[in-house]
Design an enzyme around this catalytic site. Structure first.
Site, PDB file in Angstrom:
ATOM      1  N   ALA A  89       0.854  -1.186   0.000  1.00 19.55           N
ATOM      2  CA  ALA A  89       0.000   0.000   0.000  1.00 19.55           C
ATOM      3  C   ALA A  89       0.896   1.244   0.000  1.00 19.55           C
ATOM      4  O   ALA A  89       2.072   1.170   0.365  1.00 19.55           O
ATOM      5  CB  ALA A  89      -0.899  -0.015   1.232  1.00 19.55           C
ATOM      6  N   GLY A  93       0.791  -5.123   1.011  1.00 27.14           N
ATOM      7  CA  GLY A  93      -0.403  -5.220   0.182  1.00 27.14           C
ATOM      8  C   GLY A  93      -0.143  -5.890  -1.160  1.00 27.14           C
ATOM      9  O   GLY A  93      -1.058  -6.461  -1.765  1.00 27.14           O
ATOM     10  N   GLU A 140      -0.456  -9.448  -0.460  1.00 30.11           N
ATOM     11  CA  GLU A 140      -1.873  -9.708  -0.164  1.00 30.11           C
ATOM     12  C   GLU A 140      -2.709  -9.694  -1.446  1.00 30.11           C
ATOM     13  O   GLU A 140      -3.615 -10.510  -1.616  1.00 30.11           O
ATOM     14  CB  GLU A 140      -2.378  -8.658   0.833  1.00 30.11           C
ATOM     15  CG  GLU A 140      -1.718  -8.829   2.205  1.00 30.11           C
ATOM     16  CD  GLU A 140      -1.939  -7.643   3.130  1.00 30.11           C
ATOM     17  OE1 GLU A 140      -1.757  -6.491   2.681  1.00 30.11           O
ATOM     18  OE2 GLU A 140      -2.284  -7.865   4.298  1.00 30.11           O
ATOM     19  N   GLU A 180       4.959  -5.053   7.197  1.00 32.22           N
ATOM     20  CA  GLU A 180       4.223  -3.917   7.778  1.00 32.22           C
ATOM     21  C   GLU A 180       4.677  -3.573   9.185  1.00 32.22           C
ATOM     22  O   GLU A 180       4.610  -2.422   9.603  1.00 32.22           O
ATOM     23  CB  GLU A 180       2.711  -4.215   7.788  1.00 32.22           C
ATOM     24  CG  GLU A 180       2.044  -4.164   6.422  1.00 32.22           C
ATOM     25  CD  GLU A 180       2.025  -5.493   5.702  1.00 32.22           C
ATOM     26  OE1 GLU A 180       2.853  -6.371   6.029  1.00 32.22           O
ATOM     27  OE2 GLU A 180       1.193  -5.648   4.798  1.00 32.22           O
TER      28      GLU A 180
HETATM   29  N1  CAA Z   1       4.598   3.089  -0.865  1.00 34.71           N
HETATM   30  C1  CAA Z   1       5.035   4.238  -1.442  1.00 34.71           C
HETATM   31  N2  CAA Z   1       6.197   4.364  -2.108  1.00 34.71           N
HETATM   32  C2  CAA Z   1       6.970   3.272  -2.188  1.00 34.71           C
HETATM   33  C3  CAA Z   1       6.589   2.034  -1.610  1.00 34.71           C
HETATM   34  C4  CAA Z   1       5.351   1.961  -0.924  1.00 34.71           C
HETATM   35  N3  CAA Z   1       4.871   0.831  -0.385  1.00 34.71           N
HETATM   36  N4  CAA Z   1       7.583   1.141  -1.854  1.00 34.71           N
HETATM   37  C5  CAA Z   1       8.530   1.802  -2.551  1.00 34.71           C
HETATM   38  N5  CAA Z   1       8.162   3.085  -2.761  1.00 34.71           N
HETATM   39  C6  CAA Z   1       8.897   4.124  -3.475  1.00 34.71           C
HETATM   40  C7  CAA Z   1      10.093   4.630  -2.662  1.00 34.71           C
HETATM   41  O1  CAA Z   1       9.683   5.581  -1.718  1.00 34.71           O
HETATM   42  C8  CAA Z   1      10.974   5.192  -3.764  1.00 34.71           C
HETATM   43  O2  CAA Z   1      10.462   6.435  -4.129  1.00 34.71           O
HETATM   44  P1  CAA Z   1      11.515   7.684  -4.404  1.00 34.71           P
HETATM   45  O3  CAA Z   1      12.338   7.214  -5.587  1.00 34.71           O
HETATM   46  O4  CAA Z   1      10.596   8.814  -4.735  1.00 34.71           O
HETATM   47  O5  CAA Z   1      12.312   7.842  -3.167  1.00 34.71           O
HETATM   48  C9  CAA Z   1      10.721   4.239  -4.938  1.00 34.71           C
HETATM   49  O6  CAA Z   1       9.476   3.578  -4.650  1.00 34.71           O
HETATM   50  C10 CAA Z   1      11.785   3.179  -5.069  1.00 34.71           C
HETATM   51  O7  CAA Z   1      11.905   2.532  -3.818  1.00 34.71           O
HETATM   52  P2  CAA Z   1      13.318   2.324  -3.078  1.00 34.71           P
HETATM   53  O8  CAA Z   1      14.251   3.445  -3.382  1.00 34.71           O
HETATM   54  O9  CAA Z   1      13.043   2.052  -1.643  1.00 34.71           O
HETATM   55  O10 CAA Z   1      13.823   1.007  -3.846  1.00 34.71           O
HETATM   56  P3  CAA Z   1      14.805  -0.129  -3.323  1.00 34.71           P
HETATM   57  O11 CAA Z   1      15.069  -0.986  -4.489  1.00 34.71           O
HETATM   58  O12 CAA Z   1      15.922   0.463  -2.567  1.00 34.71           O
HETATM   59  O13 CAA Z   1      13.912  -0.955  -2.238  1.00 34.71           O
HETATM   60  C11 CAA Z   1      11.942  -2.087  -1.444  1.00 34.71           C
HETATM   61  C12 CAA Z   1      12.805  -1.687  -2.663  1.00 34.71           C
HETATM   62  C13 CAA Z   1      12.696  -3.073  -0.557  1.00 34.71           C
HETATM   63  C14 CAA Z   1      10.669  -2.747  -1.984  1.00 34.71           C
HETATM   64  C15 CAA Z   1      11.591  -0.818  -0.619  1.00 34.71           C
HETATM   65  O14 CAA Z   1      11.085   0.166  -1.497  1.00 34.71           O
HETATM   66  C16 CAA Z   1      10.568  -1.050   0.460  1.00 34.71           C
HETATM   67  O15 CAA Z   1      10.897  -1.589   1.503  1.00 34.71           O
HETATM   68  N6  CAA Z   1       9.296  -0.617   0.208  1.00 34.71           N
HETATM   69  C17 CAA Z   1       8.247  -0.688   1.202  1.00 34.71           C
HETATM   70  C18 CAA Z   1       7.729  -2.097   1.398  1.00 34.71           C
HETATM   71  C19 CAA Z   1       6.673  -2.113   2.463  1.00 34.71           C
HETATM   72  O16 CAA Z   1       6.914  -1.803   3.611  1.00 34.71           O
HETATM   73  N7  CAA Z   1       5.429  -2.533   2.085  1.00 34.71           N
HETATM   74  C20 CAA Z   1       4.310  -2.576   2.995  1.00 34.71           C
HETATM   75  C21 CAA Z   1       3.476  -1.354   2.838  1.00 34.71           C
HETATM   76  S1  CAA Z   1       2.179  -1.256   4.053  1.00 34.71           S
HETATM   77  C22 CAA Z   1       0.936  -2.220   3.444  1.00 34.71           C
HETATM   78  O17 CAA Z   1       1.029  -2.766   2.363  1.00 34.71           O
HETATM   79  C23 CAA Z   1      -0.280  -2.316   4.322  1.00 34.71           C
HETATM   80  C24 CAA Z   1      -1.230  -3.392   3.919  1.00 34.71           C
HETATM   81  O18 CAA Z   1      -1.203  -4.490   4.452  1.00 34.71           O
HETATM   82  C25 CAA Z   1      -2.219  -3.168   2.895  1.00 34.71           C
END
Ligand code: CAA
Length: 258
Positions: A65, A109, A112, A132
């Site tokens: 998400a 998400g 999911e 999360e």
């Molecule tokens: N939401 C918003 N933006 C996101 C995102 C997310 N879930 N995941 C990645 N992005 C964005 C980053 O902020 C970044 O944007 P900028 O270039 O503007 O800074 C861009 O995508 C690229 O991401 P990274 O620079 O972080 O890329 P990476 O290759 O270094 O890492 C990754 C990749 C490990 C997937 C890392 O991006 C990450 O950990 N993302 C978040 C994963 C996460 O925590 N997901 C759970 C979300 S909560 C949820 O989903 C609730 C639910 O149950 C419904």
């Protein structure tokens, strides 16, 4: 219909939906989820379509998400806005088979969403996880419910409590994905599976989906009753007559309702 966050294509009888927010690794914003729901419902209603594929990019199916939006939410925002349930559950209303073709990250998400599909074909670079907890929240779109059913309580707890990612091989061993294919063959393999499904009798494919999904919602004896009712109803279809006749005549079946 023009979409901003997804790409939609039709390949003969297969509907293909590609999540398309590459700069945010396909983070599942409200707009993206609404568009996905609209596209899914449109394919479900379209007579020619027999199977739907949901996919992302080579780097990310979806990284969860949209954190940049959630960061500003408080309790009343998520409660009043029915966050997650409002437009994430549309996928569950789709009656035709939906398969997830997953490459790269399927996190939070994203994992999911893949689990809401009927089965998952994973590229060998796929990574699944429910991280999360690192954001101070629990999974909110089925991670604590569908994941244990798919991979056992122990592994679901491990993933959701430690936030570690699981690679495609581990996901296949655990039963989360049905098969792994080389990343550069993902769409070819997913399309071949989808085409095979479109060649099956349509209503029977929908009944298979309905009955297997029922296994996750009810007791064994109620599920058996449900399966039996659907099994009996197959005998009211022309395609059952044709399928069995073709077998006995040692020829390929020509289904009317494929
Ligand atoms: N939401 C918003 N933006 C996101 C995102 C997310 N879930 N995941 C990645 N992005 C964005 C980053 O902020 C970044 O944007 P900028 O270039 O503007 O800074 C861009 O995508 C690229 O991401 P990274 O620079 O972080 O890329 P990476 O290759 O270094 O890492 C990754 C990749 C490990 C997937 C890392 O991006 C990450 O950990 N993302 C978040 C994963 C996460 O925590 N997901 C759970 C979300 S909560 C949820 O989903 C609730 C639910 O149950 C419904």
């Amino acid at each position: 219909m023009s979409y901003q966050n997804i790409l939609v294509e039709t390949h003969d009888k297969v509907g293909l939906i590609r999540l398309n927010r590459p700069k945010a690794l396909n983070a599942l914003s409200d707009d993206l989820m609404s568009e996905l729901g609209t596209a899914l419902l449109a394919f479900d209603a379209q007579d020619e379509i027999g199977c739907i594929i949901v996919t992302g990019s080579e780097k990310a199916f979806a990284a969860g998400a949209d954190i940049s939006v959630m960061a500003g939410f408080d309790y009343m925002d998520v409660f009043n806005g029915e966050f997650i349930t409002r437009n994430w559950e549309t996928l569950r209303r789709i009656r035709k088979p939906v398969l997830a073709a997953v490459a790269g990250y399927a996190l939070g998400g994203g994992c999911e969403l893949a689990m809401m599909c009927d089965f998952i074909i994973a590229a060998d670079n796929a990574k699944f996880g429910q991280p999360e907890i690192k954001l101070g929240i629990i999974p909110g779109a089925g991670g604590t419910q569908r994941l244990p059913r798919a991979v056992s309580k122990s592994k679901a707890m491990d993933l959701a409590l430690t936030a570690r990612m699981m690679d495609a091989q581990e996901a296949e061993r655990a039963g989360l994905v049905s098969r792994i294919v080389p990343a550069d063959k993902l769409m070819e393999e997913a399309m071949a599976a989808a085409v095979t499904i479109t060649e099956m009798p349509r209503q029977v494919a929908m009944m298979v989906k309905d009955s297997v999904n029922r296994a996750y919602e009810t007791t064994l004896s109620e599920g058996m009753k449900y399966e039996r009712a659907l099994f009996y109803s197959c005998f009211a279809t022309e395609d059952q007559k044709e399928g069995m006749k073709a077998f006995l005549e040692k020829r390929p079946a020509v289904f009317k309702n494929a």
